[in-house]
Design an enzyme around this catalytic site. Structure first.
Site, mmCIF file in Angstrom:
data_model
loop_
_atom_site.group_PDB
_atom_site.id
_atom_site.type_symbol
_atom_site.label_atom_id
_atom_site.label_comp_id
_atom_site.label_asym_id
_atom_site.label_seq_id
_atom_site.Cartn_x
_atom_site.Cartn_y
_atom_site.Cartn_z
ATOM 1 N N ARG A 1 -52.231 37.274 -1.594
ATOM 2 C CA ARG A 1 -52.682 36.015 -0.992
ATOM 3 C C ARG A 1 -53.154 35.004 -2.035
ATOM 4 O O ARG A 1 -53.428 33.849 -1.718
ATOM 5 C CB ARG A 1 -53.815 36.286 -0.005
ATOM 6 C CG ARG A 1 -53.357 36.996 1.245
ATOM 7 C CD ARG A 1 -54.499 37.104 2.223
ATOM 8 N NE ARG A 1 -54.934 35.804 2.683
ATOM 9 C CZ ARG A 1 -54.486 35.194 3.772
ATOM 10 N NH1 ARG A 1 -53.591 35.779 4.516
ATOM 11 N NH2 ARG A 1 -54.936 34.016 4.111
ATOM 12 N N GLU B 1 -31.131 30.926 0.744
ATOM 13 C CA GLU B 1 -32.130 31.980 0.569
ATOM 14 C C GLU B 1 -31.964 32.666 -0.799
ATOM 15 O O GLU B 1 -32.949 32.974 -1.475
ATOM 16 C CB GLU B 1 -32.015 32.991 1.720
ATOM 17 C CG GLU B 1 -32.880 34.231 1.629
ATOM 18 C CD GLU B 1 -34.389 33.955 1.576
ATOM 19 O OE1 GLU B 1 -34.802 32.799 1.681
ATOM 20 O OE2 GLU B 1 -35.131 34.928 1.387
ATOM 21 N N ASN C 1 -62.068 30.375 2.264
ATOM 22 C CA ASN C 1 -60.631 30.064 2.166
ATOM 23 C C ASN C 1 -60.409 28.748 2.878
ATOM 24 O O ASN C 1 -61.051 28.491 3.896
ATOM 25 C CB ASN C 1 -59.797 31.105 2.909
ATOM 26 C CG ASN C 1 -59.649 32.383 2.136
ATOM 27 O OD1 ASN C 1 -60.061 32.480 0.984
ATOM 28 N ND2 ASN C 1 -59.067 33.380 2.768
ATOM 29 N N GLY C 2 -59.455 27.965 2.395
ATOM 30 C CA GLY C 2 -59.139 26.712 3.075
ATOM 31 C C GLY C 2 -59.642 25.521 2.276
ATOM 32 O O GLY C 2 -59.874 25.624 1.075
ATOM 33 N N CYS D 1 -55.518 32.817 -0.452
ATOM 34 C CA CYS D 1 -56.739 33.478 -0.905
ATOM 35 C C CYS D 1 -57.061 34.670 0.005
ATOM 36 O O CYS D 1 -56.793 34.636 1.199
ATOM 37 C CB CYS D 1 -57.974 32.598 -0.924
ATOM 38 S SG CYS D 1 -57.781 31.061 -1.801
#
Ligand code: M6R
Length: 605
Positions: free
Chosen positions: A27, A478, A101-102, A2
């Protein structure tokens, strides 16, 4: 995870916020919102499910006037990406705004208490608990209300709050990153530096447990109880241009093309004048370690696997690599003679940060290979080897991976020279190859047309197998990850020699097998493995060296890359696999820079 942007100053906040959110959209991009405070009046809020463009359209028809505001671009954790669940969240009287955020871990019991007190919730988010909690404590002093609320909250968060009664943004940080930008008669707050680049280079990185009171001409940092703290002002040397697309259709493509110059920056000034050593600014004493443990997430962990090959070969130290999300929970056995190397572009990946903390708890020496200065990992680790890749905006990491590989080359040479396990001649040989790598990368990029044709031929296939051996096994991993992330095609990677222990059962003419068959000490064995695939009607797309005509008799499609020292080859080879993923996703009409479900840095578990 975020993006947050906050502004207080003399400009129209909505313009600054929208511009900043565009730079942070990597984000999170499932919904976005913005709130602006027109002096004295109630707050104006616009929020929409969907990408930032949807919000930008909405703002055109509902212009938000005011010089103080907050914006958010979301990656949903609690509650689906809907208009209602998008941030900011307002209090019931419409005068208090919160973005977060979080994750608020104890939001359920808090919500229960608040409901019992008569609060009415509108969304399914954990964030809304914060709004009601601050409102509950608000008796005319916003800062005191935020402090009182935070005492009751547990979890990881970056929080920004404002109230219509104040010309002030209150920010608080517990684990999730937050940076303040210092301007002239204006100040900014953001979850990440790129949002600030067009406006200021002077920043203050908040630490865990910091609270910041941000007004037009003053910034005060305190702890959660109000004790004033001194925080260093850092200067950011990234240029704003580096965070622009500069004519490329996607950030990812631009970042793939930037890799030759990124390498110059990673190497910059680190090769010794004698041509057979490197100079690294580390406090680590190689004589005091007898084992290396590398831990990281995703692409960074594959860079760590290349590091494992390099350090074992050149410095003859035993190395283990493990993904950070596993490492931190399995009580790893470490001691003061262990060097724990954490690798991270963002420096904020929570799993990697916690793995670092575990290593420190056990007394290990710690070193971080990092891109973002001022990041959480940079503040907690003993030594940092910066990769200097500049801002990486594409969610699928490319140039940071390249720079991480380069950093491991430098570290392995440095350790090898200090430990006496790497001769002058071999060090000089590898350094010569590394110096030449930018040129080889430019040549590898010339295969784009060849790769585009392969992508066109196989874009409709559902499964891919990637094979690589030795130091290019991580390159196969990758390559498969890049394809999965941006084209949503199932791709698995195996060490080539492992194929006959299981995956060979999958081989048929429905699954292209991308095999790394560039010149190496295991080249002949790789060619045998290719023949095993062909004998079962498999389709072989091989990464080969330009001069290798013979191998073309055994494969269906060739992607040519220039030859280099085997230990340097992952840097050149990966470019072709990045392009294969890019060209495939492009042909499938997918959003290369913002693949579904992903976010650039993962700061929640
Ligand atoms: O910021 P970090 O390097 O710590 O991020 C680690 C991974 O989340 C990251 O590499 C992820 O796998 C990328 N999306 C890969 O393209």
């Amino acid at each position: 995870m975020c993006g947050i942007v906050g502004y207080i100053g003399h400009r129209q906040a909505a313009d600054v916020i929208l511009d900043g959110l565009k730079r942070l959209e990597y984000r999170g991009y499932d919904s976005a919102g913005m709130v602006v405070s027109p002096q004295g009046a109630n707050l104006n809020l616009v929020k929409r499910a969907g990408k930032l463009g949807v919000l930008a359209e909405a703002v055109k028809t509902t212009p938000l006037k005011g010089t103080l505001g907050l914006g958010h671009t979301r990656w949903a954790t609690h509650g689906k990406p809907t208009d209602i669940n998008a941030h900011p969240h307002l209090s019931e009287d419409g005068r208090l705004a919160v973005i977060h955020n979080g994750i608020i871990e104890n939001y359920l019991p808090l919500k229960k208490q608040l409901l019992a007190k008569g609060h009415v919730f509108a969304s399914d988010t954990d964030t809304e608990v914060l709004v009601h909690l601050i409102e509950e404590h608000y008796g005319g002093d916003l800062v005191a209300a935020v402090r009182a609320a935070l005492v009751e909250v547990s979890g990881a968060y970056a929080l920004v709050v404002f109230h219509a009664d104040y010309e002030l943004i209150v920010a608080a940080r517990a684990t999730s990153p937050m940076v303040i930008g210092i301007g002239k008669n204006e100040n900014f707050v953001a979850s990440d530096v790129p949002a600030l680049l067009p406006y200021t280079r002077k920043v203050v990185f908040l630490h865990d447990g910091d609270m910041a009171l941000i007004s037009r001409d003053e910034i005060t940092v305190t702890d959660f109880v109000g004790q004033v703290l001194e925080r260093e002002v850092s200067n950011i040397d990234w240029d704003a241009e580096a965070a622009e697309k500069s004519g490329y259709p996607h950030y990812m493509l631009k970042e793939i093309y930037e890799q030759a110059s990124v390498l110059q920056q990673t190497f910059g000034g680190r090769f010794a004048a004698n041509g057979s050593d490197v100079a690294l600014d580390l406090t680590l004493n190689p004589a005091l370690i007898d084992r290396v443990v590398i831990t990281a997430a995703g692409t960074a962990s594959y860079a760590g696997m290349v590091g494992e090959y390099l350090i074992e070969k050149l410095a003859r130290l035993p190395v283990e690599v493990e993904v950070a999300s596993e490492f931190r929970y399995r009580e790893p056995v470490l001691n003061e003679r262990t060097l724990c190397v954490v690798v991270s572009q963002s420096g904020e990946t929570i799993d990697t940060l916690e793995a670092l903390r575990e290593a420190k708890r056990q007394g290990a020496k710690t070193l971080a290979i990092l891109n973002v200065k001022g990041s959480s990992i940079s503040r907690e680790v003993d030594d940092v080897l910066y990769i200097h890749a500049g801002p990486e905006i594409g969610v699928a990491s490319t140039k940071a991976y390249m720079a991480m590989l380069a950093a491991f080359e430098l570290l392995a040479i440095w350790l090898g020279r200090h430990r006496g396990t790497l001769s002058d001649e071999r060090a000089a040989e590898i350094i010569r190859a590394l110096r030449h790598t930018p040129v080889l990368i430019e040549q590898a990029l010339e295969s784009r047309e060849q790769i585009a044709q392969i992508a066109e031929a196989f874009k409709g296939y559902n499964d891919y197998l990637f094979l690589g051996r030795g130091i290019n096994f991580p390159t196969a991993l990758e390559g498969a990850l890049k394809l999965k992330e941006i084209s949503y095609i199932h791709a698995e990677a195996y060490a080539t020699g492992e194929m006959k222990h299981g995956p060979i059962a999958l081989i048929d003419d429905d699954m292209p097998v991308v095999t790394i068959a560039t010149k190496s000490s295991l080249y002949e064995k790789t060619v045998s493995n290719i023949q095993e695939v062909k004998a079962r009607d498999g389709i072989v797309i091989a990464l080969i060296n330009e001069a290798d005509e013979e191998i073309k008799n055994h494969i269906d499609y060739a992607i040519s890359v220039p030859e280099t020292d085997e230990l340097v080859s992952p840097l050149v080879n990966v470019v072709a696999l990045q392009l294969l993923a890019y060209e495939t996703a492009e042909r499938l009409g997918l959003d290369v820079d913002q693949p579904r479900n992903l976010a650039k840095s993962v700061t929640v578990e």
